[in-house]
Write a protein that holds these residues in place. Structure first.
Motif, PDB file in Angstrom:
ATOM      1  N   GLY A 364       6.192  10.462  38.300  1.00 36.59           N
ATOM      2  CA  GLY A 364       6.961   9.326  38.785  1.00 36.59           C
ATOM      3  C   GLY A 364       8.180   9.011  37.934  1.00 36.59           C
ATOM      4  N   ASP A 365       8.258   9.594  36.723  1.00 33.10           N
ATOM      5  CA  ASP A 365       9.410   9.358  35.850  1.00 33.10           C
ATOM      6  C   ASP A 365      10.687   9.923  36.463  1.00 33.10           C
ATOM      7  N   GLU A 366      11.781   9.192  36.324  1.00 31.80           N
ATOM      8  CA  GLU A 366      13.102   9.690  36.714  1.00 31.80           C
ATOM      9  C   GLU A 366      13.724  10.334  35.476  1.00 31.80           C
ATOM     10  N   VAL A 367      14.134  11.587  35.587  1.00 30.79           N
ATOM     11  CA  VAL A 367      14.673  12.303  34.425  1.00 30.79           C
ATOM     12  C   VAL A 367      15.992  12.987  34.776  1.00 30.79           C
ATOM     13  N   GLU A 368      16.792  13.180  33.744  1.00 29.47           N
ATOM     14  CA  GLU A 368      18.014  13.965  33.880  1.00 29.47           C
ATOM     15  C   GLU A 368      17.812  15.251  33.106  1.00 29.47           C
ATOM     16  N   CYS A 369      18.159  16.349  33.696  1.00 30.99           N
ATOM     17  CA  CYS A 369      17.966  17.646  33.046  1.00 30.99           C
ATOM     18  C   CYS A 369      19.101  18.590  33.431  1.00 30.99           C
ATOM     19  N   LYS A 370      19.049  19.782  32.857  1.00 30.64           N
ATOM     20  CA  LYS A 370      20.119  20.760  33.051  1.00 30.64           C
ATOM     21  C   LYS A 370      19.559  22.007  33.742  1.00 30.64           C
ATOM     22  N   VAL A 371      20.329  22.530  34.702  1.00 29.15           N
ATOM     23  CA  VAL A 371      19.906  23.739  35.415  1.00 29.15           C
ATOM     24  C   VAL A 371      20.128  24.953  34.507  1.00 29.15           C
ATOM     25  N   LEU A 372      19.040  25.705  34.253  1.00 34.79           N
ATOM     26  CA  LEU A 372      19.113  26.888  33.395  1.00 34.79           C
ATOM     27  C   LEU A 372      19.163  28.179  34.200  1.00 34.79           C
ATOM     28  N   GLU A 373      18.459  28.184  35.338  1.00 33.04           N
ATOM     29  CA  GLU A 373      18.395  29.417  36.153  1.00 33.04           C
ATOM     30  C   GLU A 373      18.018  29.046  37.584  1.00 33.04           C
ATOM     31  N   VAL A 374      18.588  29.762  38.563  1.00 37.74           N
ATOM     32  CA  VAL A 374      18.292  29.515  39.972  1.00 37.74           C
ATOM     33  C   VAL A 374      17.921  30.834  40.648  1.00 37.74           C
ATOM     34  N   ASP A 375      16.761  30.830  41.327  1.00 39.60           N
ATOM     35  CA  ASP A 375      16.310  31.994  42.089  1.00 39.60           C
ATOM     36  C   ASP A 375      15.965  31.503  43.497  1.00 39.60           C
ATOM     37  N   SER A 376      16.945  31.594  44.411  1.00 36.59           N
ATOM     38  CA  SER A 376      16.746  31.079  45.776  1.00 36.59           C
ATOM     39  C   SER A 376      15.664  31.840  46.513  1.00 36.59           C
ATOM     40  N   ARG A 377      15.651  33.174  46.358  1.00 37.12           N
ATOM     41  CA  ARG A 377      14.643  33.981  47.063  1.00 37.12           C
ATOM     42  C   ARG A 377      13.235  33.641  46.589  1.00 37.12           C
ATOM     43  N   GLY A 378      13.093  33.509  45.288  1.00 37.86           N
ATOM     44  CA  GLY A 378      11.781  33.175  44.742  1.00 37.86           C
ATOM     45  C   GLY A 378      11.473  31.701  44.774  1.00 37.86           C
ATOM     46  N   LYS A 379      12.452  30.894  45.243  1.00 34.92           N
ATOM     47  CA  LYS A 379      12.302  29.442  45.329  1.00 34.92           C
ATOM     48  C   LYS A 379      11.912  28.865  43.968  1.00 34.92           C
TER      49      LYS A 379
END
Length: 601
Positions: A364-379
């Motif tokens: 339930g916590d609202e957090v801010e974070c940074k995107v390190l890696e994105v894999d759309s196929r692997g979701k």
């Protein structure tokens, strides 16, 4: 005949145009009066004749149509074309709120209960007329096997009471094709029924809605099956909800909407999205015509949010989201409907070793974070929490470069080494192999305990792996580094036995420096086990066979030292004998030369 002809001639006299009735009456009063009398006579005669005919037809117990001529406080007066009018209790026209829905001029059906009462009126009933006509209609519907329509009015023992013009009984077992637990939801509903039992004499009518539902569902089913196609979007009603999905009624045909096909996002139970009787639009994913099985999808009706994840959430961008799940290895963050990213425990803090995400975050916590890696196929999207803070490893490398000396205290002791806190929130590890050059420890706790002061040399800083390596033995010079300056091959050494094994005996030559005497090098005769002839603590002398500084090994031989010393003694003895023989020979030669007076060389 003469009278009728004269009357006709009188009627044919005309009234001047544009002259009203009163003026004509004053101008020709006698003619008009005669005409009026003749007309009244003709009408009265016709009415009397018709009334006489109706009197012969009307009988008690019949249902007749009549016209409301007046309204009273207790009765409604109705003209049924009889010599006298009839009375209907006004209560029969009132609704539940006590309002009478009737006006003068309305045509109503009434039941003739009594031809003539003491007051000169007939007694009529609207309710009984409706009942009789309803029974007739029901009887015809039963004979023709037609459906009847009615309203559920009450819950009774074993079922429901239905008003179909008269009261009829609907057993609970005949309400639907499947058992119904809540009968109250049908109260007030207008439905169609089939008559399965009819007894007019006893006033007994039993209805069935089950047969109607089955017939309707079969018709719907046939129509649905004919129109089903994979990929099409259809509308259905939630029929049942389970832990693994929901069954959707497509119209006589049920399809399964699995929980994994309900939403692109996370769902714990289908009841989070649906309730029974909800109407939903779904996509037909698979249709097995032989088994008549239909697989449905709800999320497939809307675009897959992962298709554009790489464009919406590029590496390095900051995102905000809500913690939706905690696992041992990390926390899942919902950053958009259907899109979740993982903050691994290793990405939560630069300095602390997070054992479980719950130590840092909560659902339930609202957090801010940074995107390190994105894999759309692997979701999959990898997120970092610590990346939004300054990296203390950068400062560590500047403050304590490799080779520098650090001081701190022991934070923890493990089987493989000692963790030292140097005051920057980063723990350095002194591996057990880097505690001492020569001394072997069974466990680091033999030398250190928590909170002990510690001094060490920085051996390495690996920012990528977040490893800070320290060494204590590196504060001193490695005794093996100049071992050959203190020992040489063939040298005789002396030391105490520190350890016995099946393959030999270890002899301490100096503190931290040991040599190994193999079992074959103990004696000239065969020795089965070193412990048969040697004991820990015995001081022995041996000869150095080999020195290997890199491997930190020195080979010793007790047997070889004995042979070497024996050969040395023998050589000494032979040397002494040789020396004595040579002096005698010299003196003898000199004596011979003196006697012979020859020169002596």
């Amino acid at each position: 005949m003469v009278g009728k002809v004269e009357a006709k001639s009188l009627k044919e006299k005309s009234i001047p145009k544009n002259q009203d009735w009163m003026q004509a009456f004053e101008s020709e009063p006698e003619v008009i009066k005669q005409e009026a009398e003749i007309e009244d006579y003709e009408e009265s005669f016709a009415e009397l004749f018709e009334a006489s005919q109706r009197q012969q037809e009307i009988k008690e117990g019949e249902v007749i149509d009549g016209t409301v001529v007046s309204l009273g406080e207790e009765y409604v007066t109705v003209d049924i074309g009889y010599k006298c009018e009839g009375l209907v209790p006004i209560q029969e026209f009132k609704d539940a709120e006590g309002v009478a829905h009737i006006v003068v001029g309305d045509v109503v059906s009434v039941y003739l209960e009594r031809m003539e009462m003491d007051n000169g009126f007939m007694l009529l009933s609207k309710d009984k007329a409706e009942i009789i006509r309803a029974w007739d209609e029901i009887s015809q519907a039963c004979e023709k096997d037609q459906l009847v329509e009615g309203t559920v009015i009450a819950k009774v023992k074993g079922g429901l009471s239905v008003d179909i013009g008269v009261k009829a009984f609907l057993p609970g077992s005949q309400l639907d094709t499947k058992p119904v637990k809540n009968l109250d939801k049908y109260l007030g509903k207008k439905l169609k029924f089939k008559i399965i039992k009819f007894n007019k004499k006893r006033g007994n009518i039993v209805l069935s809605r089950r047969a109607v539902v089955a017939q309707e569902r079969e018709m719907q089913r046939a129509e649905t099956l004919a129109n089903l196609q994979e990929g099409s979007i259809v509308t259905g009603t939630v029929k049942n909800i389970t832990e693994y999905g929901a069954f959707i009624d497509l119209g006589g045909m049920d399809g399964l909407l699995h929980i994994t096909d309900m939403s692109w996002g996370r769902i714990k139970h289908p009841s989070e999205l649906f309730a029974v009787a909800d109407e939903v639009k779904v996509k037909i994913l698979k249709y097995d015509r032989e088994k008549e099985r239909v697989s449905l999808g709800l999320k497939q009706v809307s675009p897959n949010p992962w298709d554009e994840a790489e464009y919406k959430f590029p590496v390095g961008v900051k995102v905000r989201g809500k913690i939706v799940s905690l696992k041992d290895y990390g926390a899942f963050v919902e950053i958009e409907d259907g899109i979740e990213g993982l903050i691994h425990v290793s990405e939560m803090s630069w300095t602390e070793r997070v054992k479980h995400p719950s130590k840092v975050l909560a659902i339930g916590d609202e957090v801010e974070c940074k995107v390190l890696e994105v894999d759309s196929r692997g979701k999959r999207i990898s997120l970092g929490l610590k990346q939004l803070q300054d990296n203390p490893w950068d400062a560590l490398e500047l403050k304590f470069p490799v080779g520098s000396i650090v001081e701190g205290e022991v934070k923890s002791v493990t089987d493989f080494g000692v963790f030292a806190d140097i005051g920057m929130g980063i723990d350095g590890l002194v591996h057990v192999s880097d505690i001492a050059w020569t001394k072997k420890f069974g466990h680091p706790s033999e030398k250190f305990k928590k909170a002990d002061p510690i001094r060490a040399v920085v051996l390495g800083i690996d920012k990528a792996s977040e490893k800070f390596s320290l060494g204590i033995k590196q504060l001193e010079r490695d005794p093996w580094e100049n071992i050959k300056s203190r020992y040489r091959q063939g040298q005789a050494v002396e030391g105490a036995i520190t350890k016995l094994t099946d393959f030999g005996a270890f002899v301490e030559l100096e503190e931290g420096i040991e040599g190994l005497v193999y079992v074959s090098e103990i004696a000239d005769h065969r020795v089965e086990k070193p412990s048969d002839v040697l004991h820990v603590g015995d001081v022995v002398r041996a000869e150095i066979l080999s020195i290997e500084p890199k491997e930190r090994r020195i080979g010793l031989s007790i047997k070889q030292l004995g042979r070497t010393e024996e050969r040395a003694h023998y050589d000494q003895y032979v040397g002494e004998r040789t020396k004595k023989t040579s002096m005698g020979d010299v003196l003898g030669d000199k004596l011979k030369a003196a006697l012979n007076k020859g020169p002596v060389e």
